[in-house]
Design a protein around this motif. Structure first.
Motif, PDB file in Angstrom:
ATOM      1  N   CYS A  12      45.845  34.631  21.918  1.00 15.84           N
ATOM      2  CA  CYS A  12      44.463  34.553  22.395  1.00 15.84           C
ATOM      3  C   CYS A  12      44.322  33.504  23.486  1.00 15.84           C
ATOM      4  CB  CYS A  12      43.534  34.241  21.235  1.00 15.84           C
ATOM      5  SG  CYS A  12      43.378  35.589  20.037  1.00 15.84           S
ATOM      6  N   GLN A  13      45.000  32.347  23.254  1.00 18.07           N
ATOM      7  CA  GLN A  13      44.903  31.269  24.237  1.00 18.07           C
ATOM      8  C   GLN A  13      45.483  31.720  25.570  1.00 18.07           C
ATOM      9  OE1 GLN A  13      47.081  27.741  23.214  1.00 18.07           O
ATOM     10  NE2 GLN A  13      45.946  26.460  24.636  1.00 18.07           N
ATOM     11  N   GLN A  14      46.658  32.425  25.518  1.00 16.91           N
ATOM     12  CA  GLN A  14      47.250  32.901  26.758  1.00 16.91           C
ATOM     13  C   GLN A  14      46.346  33.915  27.442  1.00 16.91           C
ATOM     14  OE1 GLN A  14      50.965  34.341  25.294  1.00 16.91           O
ATOM     15  NE2 GLN A  14      51.997  32.354  25.480  1.00 16.91           N
ATOM     16  N   THR A  15      45.737  34.783  26.636  1.00 15.88           N
ATOM     17  CA  THR A  15      44.823  35.762  27.215  1.00 15.88           C
ATOM     18  C   THR A  15      43.656  35.074  27.898  1.00 15.88           C
ATOM     19  OG1 THR A  15      45.420  37.379  25.544  1.00 15.88           O
ATOM     20  CG2 THR A  15      43.337  37.735  26.700  1.00 15.88           C
ATOM     21  N   LEU A  16      43.093  34.053  27.226  1.00 12.85           N
ATOM     22  CA  LEU A  16      41.986  33.316  27.827  1.00 12.85           C
ATOM     23  C   LEU A  16      42.411  32.628  29.104  1.00 12.85           C
ATOM     24  CD1 LEU A  16      40.369  31.783  24.617  1.00 12.85           C
ATOM     25  CD2 LEU A  16      39.371  33.545  26.102  1.00 12.85           C
ATOM     26  N   GLN A  17      43.659  32.097  29.122  1.00 10.27           N
ATOM     27  CA  GLN A  17      44.130  31.445  30.329  1.00 10.27           C
ATOM     28  C   GLN A  17      44.255  32.440  31.471  1.00 10.27           C
ATOM     29  OE1 GLN A  17      47.760  29.695  28.933  1.00 10.27           O
ATOM     30  NE2 GLN A  17      46.784  27.756  28.336  1.00 10.27           N
ATOM     31  N   VAL A  18      44.820  33.628  31.177  1.00 10.79           N
ATOM     32  CA  VAL A  18      44.942  34.655  32.212  1.00 10.79           C
ATOM     33  C   VAL A  18      43.574  35.083  32.706  1.00 10.79           C
ATOM     34  CG1 VAL A  18      45.649  37.031  32.642  1.00 10.79           C
ATOM     35  CG2 VAL A  18      47.182  35.483  31.407  1.00 10.79           C
ATOM     36  N   GLU A  19      42.644  35.325  31.776  1.00 11.21           N
ATOM     37  CA  GLU A  19      41.303  35.722  32.177  1.00 11.21           C
ATOM     38  C   GLU A  19      40.636  34.624  32.984  1.00 11.21           C
ATOM     39  OE1 GLU A  19      39.362  36.775  28.571  1.00 11.21           O
ATOM     40  OE2 GLU A  19      40.219  38.797  28.527  1.00 11.21           O
ATOM     41  N   SER A  20      40.903  33.353  32.616  1.00  9.08           N
ATOM     42  CA  SER A  20      40.334  32.242  33.366  1.00  9.08           C
ATOM     43  C   SER A  20      40.859  32.224  34.791  1.00  9.08           C
ATOM     44  CB  SER A  20      40.655  30.916  32.675  1.00  9.08           C
ATOM     45  OG  SER A  20      40.175  29.824  33.423  1.00  9.08           O
ATOM     46  N   VAL A  21      42.176  32.469  34.939  1.00 10.01           N
ATOM     47  CA  VAL A  21      42.761  32.503  36.287  1.00 10.01           C
ATOM     48  C   VAL A  21      42.176  33.654  37.100  1.00 10.01           C
ATOM     49  CG1 VAL A  21      44.892  32.929  37.566  1.00 10.01           C
ATOM     50  CG2 VAL A  21      44.891  31.348  35.634  1.00 10.01           C
ATOM     51  N   LEU A  22      42.110  34.843  36.464  1.00 13.40           N
ATOM     52  CA  LEU A  22      41.549  35.985  37.180  1.00 13.40           C
ATOM     53  C   LEU A  22      40.093  35.733  37.547  1.00 13.40           C
ATOM     54  CD1 LEU A  22      43.074  38.966  35.166  1.00 13.40           C
ATOM     55  CD2 LEU A  22      43.725  38.175  37.440  1.00 13.40           C
ATOM     56  N   GLY A  23      39.346  35.124  36.621  1.00 12.74           N
ATOM     57  CA  GLY A  23      37.957  34.814  36.927  1.00 12.74           C
ATOM     58  C   GLY A  23      37.838  33.841  38.075  1.00 12.74           C
ATOM     59  N   ALA A  24      38.726  32.833  38.098  1.00 13.41           N
ATOM     60  CA  ALA A  24      38.711  31.869  39.203  1.00 13.41           C
ATOM     61  C   ALA A  24      39.014  32.563  40.517  1.00 13.41           C
ATOM     62  CB  ALA A  24      39.728  30.761  38.934  1.00 13.41           C
ATOM     63  N   LEU A 369      35.722  43.475  56.622  1.00 14.54           N
ATOM     64  CA  LEU A 369      34.751  44.067  55.706  1.00 14.54           C
ATOM     65  C   LEU A 369      35.121  43.682  54.276  1.00 14.54           C
ATOM     66  CD1 LEU A 369      34.318  47.727  57.022  1.00 14.54           C
ATOM     67  CD2 LEU A 369      32.750  45.809  57.329  1.00 14.54           C
ATOM     68  N   PRO A 370      34.142  43.719  53.357  1.00 13.44           N
ATOM     69  CA  PRO A 370      34.467  43.461  51.945  1.00 13.44           C
ATOM     70  C   PRO A 370      35.505  44.450  51.433  1.00 13.44           C
ATOM     71  CG  PRO A 370      32.092  43.432  52.300  1.00 13.44           C
ATOM     72  CD  PRO A 370      32.691  43.938  53.567  1.00 13.44           C
ATOM     73  N   ALA A 371      36.479  43.940  50.715  1.00 10.35           N
ATOM     74  CA  ALA A 371      37.552  44.775  50.189  1.00 10.35           C
ATOM     75  C   ALA A 371      37.043  45.631  49.033  1.00 10.35           C
ATOM     76  CB  ALA A 371      38.712  43.899  49.733  1.00 10.35           C
ATOM     77  N   PRO A 372      37.751  46.708  48.737  1.00  8.18           N
ATOM     78  CA  PRO A 372      37.390  47.511  47.560  1.00  8.18           C
ATOM     79  C   PRO A 372      37.528  46.718  46.271  1.00  8.18           C
ATOM     80  CG  PRO A 372      38.935  48.684  48.993  1.00  8.18           C
ATOM     81  CD  PRO A 372      38.888  47.275  49.479  1.00  8.18           C
ATOM     82  N   ALA A 373      36.871  47.217  45.242  1.00  6.36           N
ATOM     83  CA  ALA A 373      37.049  46.662  43.896  1.00  6.36           C
ATOM     84  C   ALA A 373      38.280  47.318  43.293  1.00  6.36           C
ATOM     85  CB  ALA A 373      35.809  46.936  43.047  1.00  6.36           C
ATOM     86  N   ALA A 374      39.413  46.643  43.412  1.00  8.05           N
ATOM     87  CA  ALA A 374      40.676  47.261  43.027  1.00  8.05           C
ATOM     88  C   ALA A 374      40.939  47.204  41.528  1.00  8.05           C
ATOM     89  CB  ALA A 374      41.828  46.597  43.783  1.00  8.05           C
ATOM     90  N   GLN A 375      40.403  46.184  40.860  1.00  3.12           N
ATOM     91  CA  GLN A 375      40.698  45.988  39.448  1.00  3.12           C
ATOM     92  C   GLN A 375      39.417  45.878  38.641  1.00  3.12           C
ATOM     93  OE1 GLN A 375      43.766  46.220  38.283  1.00  3.12           O
ATOM     94  NE2 GLN A 375      44.578  46.467  40.372  1.00  3.12           N
ATOM     95  N   ALA A 376      39.508  46.169  37.364  1.00  5.69           N
ATOM     96  CA  ALA A 376      38.358  46.053  36.474  1.00  5.69           C
ATOM     97  C   ALA A 376      37.777  44.651  36.551  1.00  5.69           C
ATOM     98  CB  ALA A 376      38.764  46.387  35.046  1.00  5.69           C
ATOM     99  N   GLY A 377      36.479  44.554  36.667  1.00  3.62           N
ATOM    100  CA  GLY A 377      35.803  43.269  36.798  1.00  3.62           C
ATOM    101  C   GLY A 377      35.516  42.872  38.224  1.00  3.62           C
ATOM    102  N   ASP A 378      36.210  43.489  39.202  1.00  2.45           N
ATOM    103  CA  ASP A 378      35.896  43.219  40.607  1.00  2.45           C
ATOM    104  C   ASP A 378      34.536  43.834  40.939  1.00  2.45           C
ATOM    105  OD1 ASP A 378      38.342  42.043  40.792  1.00  2.45           O
ATOM    106  OD2 ASP A 378      39.281  43.643  41.974  1.00  2.45           O
ATOM    107  N   ARG A 379      33.763  43.107  41.736  1.00  2.51           N
ATOM    108  CA  ARG A 379      32.433  43.584  42.103  1.00  2.51           C
ATOM    109  C   ARG A 379      32.495  44.507  43.323  1.00  2.51           C
ATOM    110  NH1 ARG A 379      28.639  40.861  44.044  1.00  2.51           N
ATOM    111  NH2 ARG A 379      29.801  39.052  44.792  1.00  2.51           N
ATOM    112  N   ASP A 380      31.577  45.441  43.364  1.00  3.33           N
ATOM    113  CA  ASP A 380      31.381  46.266  44.550  1.00  3.33           C
ATOM    114  C   ASP A 380      30.524  45.470  45.534  1.00  3.33           C
ATOM    115  OD1 ASP A 380      30.878  48.172  46.474  1.00  3.33           O
ATOM    116  OD2 ASP A 380      29.425  49.278  45.261  1.00  3.33           O
ATOM    117  N   ARG A 381      31.091  45.083  46.645  1.00  2.00           N
ATOM    118  CA  ARG A 381      30.359  44.292  47.639  1.00  2.00           C
ATOM    119  C   ARG A 381      30.074  45.087  48.902  1.00  2.00           C
ATOM    120  NH1 ARG A 381      32.992  40.422  49.752  1.00  2.00           N
ATOM    121  NH2 ARG A 381      35.078  41.027  49.097  1.00  2.00           N
ATOM    122  N   THR A 382      30.297  46.396  48.865  1.00  2.00           N
ATOM    123  CA  THR A 382      29.981  47.211  50.036  1.00  2.00           C
ATOM    124  C   THR A 382      28.475  47.442  50.115  1.00  2.00           C
ATOM    125  OG1 THR A 382      30.218  49.297  48.832  1.00  2.00           O
ATOM    126  CG2 THR A 382      32.193  48.398  49.880  1.00  2.00           C
TER     127      THR A 382
END
Length: 604
Positions: A12-24, A369-382
């Motif tokens: 769980c801790q590793q998952t949280l760390q990965v999610e924290s990095v992706l969120g950052a 231009l804003p890039a596509p949302a390539a991965q889950a959690g990426d926002r649509d900025r178009t």
């Protein structure tokens, strides 16, 4: 604490760390992209990726994206020890973010036994069917003779690929000509809501057809073949589902004329996979006056010839299109007139009143231009931009003519006066018979009727009736329309023209002879013509360049914009009318009206 509990907590801790990095990462500076898409290799960037196709990984845990390109050298420096260009049989690349791509190999390094050894492998379409990846491709020549569609399968989007051992669509005649070999090119495969698979294919010689595919996706049924787009107009089919319709994207004109490439994408839609496919005006893509609503064409920036597209949806639900185009300042891989350099471009696909258009109608981008949302959690900025186009403003009477006088006014003059009786002002229109003459490269024997043009920005418009036969072939290339004329070797021309069994609106550009290997004439096409058609050319100064944008209307009220050619015709250029390409027909011009250019108005 048990070992299992400790391991669970550590996981769980590793998952949280990965999610924290992706969120950052997501909270950092938003990712942007600028065309063309960068594809890196150990030897540098890939400079060309024609006929591109994109698919996302379909197996659990694979959220990468995969890009496939038609067979070409990677660059002008991609050569073997003897100095020969190296052709890569369907290059494959991978990306995590849909922006930065890495080359990972060639899909079909060894040609199947049924393909002729010197054949090209073109136009890949990769689909995930029955738990396996299917790579459909064009074989330009087969051992049996003629082109065909092949298919190879794999458990991975990167292969290794196993060919089916025989064509999925075999060489066969064009509908027009029983003893011919149709251009069996450019596959596109879909599966409908009932689970039935379909394959679309074809090109200019023979048009575009669709067939049912077998459940395994490896064979097609010739008995189910249906023509869905006219011959001598379209190729490069791609089909996409949206709001209950099947949208058939197709490309038209010459893909590969260097800086004068006018390749463009059009669309029609149907409620059934087998068509009929109608454009926004209700015109069939199979009609004599061929239907097709523009999706992307030239817009006046560096990119010309945008075409052979594929449509996909990103992780946030935004639709995108990948396509190739040509940089008019850098059009060739190596020597002029050789292999066209066609890099892959990416832009958002917007839906306006139920119809797709690239970037809300702005078309190919050349800025970040804003890039596509390539991965889950990426926002649509178009954001869909507001399309503003040039429309007529105030009528400039001194430059216009309603053709109500007994003859031509003194403002008109001729380049090569016509023979007696060919031209006359009658019944409130100018009658101008088509001539067995041309205004094309080194053949310049046509009569051209001209008058002065205003300085600065303007719009010139006419209403044309050209009595081409409503059906049948061949009246090549009888035509009539508008011209902005610098001289015989420098002009733009918008005309209704007969091309084999079709009637089309062609927007051409000619330039003076230049460096060896460079073309002199290029053309694009517009939406559907009609026996009576309204034509417009808008001229706008953009720094040292002149931009000429073509539009047409089937009723004089609702206009459809086409492509934009850039040119340098100069302040002495004149506006006028042409009627040429083959004798036997009559053009009637009801008026020639010139307006100042009213800026930034919506096109309705």
């Amino acid at each position: 604490m048990t070992v299992a509990t400790a391991l669970t907590l550590m996981g769980c801790q590793q998952t949280l760390q990965v999610e924290s990095v992706l969120g950052a990462q997501r909270r950092g500076p938003p990712l942007t992209y600028t065309n063309p898409l960068p594809i890196s290799t150990e030897r540098g960037r890939i400079e060309t990726c024609a006929d591109p196709d994109i698919i996302r990984g379909q197996t659990p845990g694979d959220t990468d994206w995969y890009l496939y390109c038609t067979t070409d050298p990677h660059s002008g420096n991609d050569r073997d020890a003897s100095g020969n260009l190296i052709f890569h049989p369907i290059s494959m690349a991978r990306s995590r973010d849909l922006v930065n791509w890495t080359y990972v190999g060639d899909a079909l390094p060894d040609k199947p036994a049924w393909v002729r050894p010197d054949a090209g492998l073109w136009a890949p379409d990769v689909e995930y069917l029955n738990g396996r990846y299917h790579l459909y491709y064009t074989a330009s020549e087969t051992v049996a003779g003629g082109s065909a569609i092949g298919v190879a399968t794999s458990d991975s989007p990167l292969g290794p690929w196993t060919d089916a051992g025989a064509p999925v669509v075999e060489p066969h005649p064009a509908p027009c000509c029983p003893d011919s070999r149709r251009w069996t090119f450019d596959p596109a495969v879909i599966q409908d809501d009932r689970g039935q698979k379909w394959i679309y294919y074809g090109s200019y010689f023979g048009g575009i057809s669709v067939r049912r595919l077998s459940d395994d996706g490896l064979r097609s049924d010739p008995a189910t073949q249906v023509q869905v787009a006219s011959a001598n107009r379209y190729e490069a089919s791609n089909v996409f589902r949206h709001d209950g319709y099947y949208y058939l994207f197709v490309s038209s004109s010459d893909c590969c004329r260097g800086p004068l490439t006018g390749y463009s994408v059009f669309v029609g839609r149907s409620v059934e996979p087998g068509g009929p496919f109608l454009d926004r005006d209700g015109v069939d893509l199979n009609a004599t006056y061929v239907g097709g609503t523009p999706v992307i064409s030239m817009n006046g920036n560096r990119w010309v010839g945008p075409g052979h597209n594929a449509v996909f949806t990103d992780a946030a639900g935004q639709d995108w299109t990948v396509y190739h185009a040509i940089d008019r300042a850098d059009p060739y891989l190596a020597e002029p007139g050789g292999i066209n350099q066609r890099p892959a471009l990416l832009d958002p696909l917007d839906w306006v009143d139920g119809w797709p258009t690239v970037r809300g109608g702005l078309w190919a981008s050349d800025e970040p231009l804003p890039a596509p949302a390539a991965q889950a959690g990426d926002r649509d900025r178009t954001r869909t931009p507001k399309l503003r186009v040039d429309v007529p403003g105030k009528l400039l009477g001194a430059y216009s003519d309603e053709f109500t006088a007994p003859g031509l006014s003194p403002s008109w003059s001729w380049v090569r006066p016509p023979v007696a009786g060919m031209v006359n002002v009658e019944n409130g229109a100018l009658r101008f018979d088509t001539q067995n003459a041309e205004l094309f490269e080194d053949r310049d024997d046509a009569s051209v009727l001209l008058r002065p043009a205003p300085q600065g920005d303007y719009v010139v418009e006419t209403r044309l009736t050209l009595n081409l036969p409503p059906e049948g072939c061949c009246f090549n290339y009888s035509q009539a329309g508008l011209v902005v004329y610098g001289d015989d070797d420098r002009y733009v021309k918008l005309a209704q023209v007969s091309i084999f069994e079709t009637r089309q609106l062609e927007f051409g550009k000619e330039v003076a002879a230049g460096a060896p290997g460079f073309p002199r004439y290029g053309n694009t096409v517009l939406s559907a013509g009609a026996p009576t058609i309204w034509l417009r050319l808008a001229r706008r100064l953009d720094g040292a360049e002149e931009q000429y944008t073509a539009s047409s209307s089937r009723d004089g009220q609702h206009w459809t914009r086409g492509g934009t050619w850039t040119h340098a015709l100069g302040g002495s250029a004149r506006i006028g009318l042409v009627s040429l390409g083959g004798a036997g027909f009559t053009a009637r011009f009801d008026y020639l009206r010139v307006y100042d250019l009213k800026q930034n108005h919506d096109l309705k």
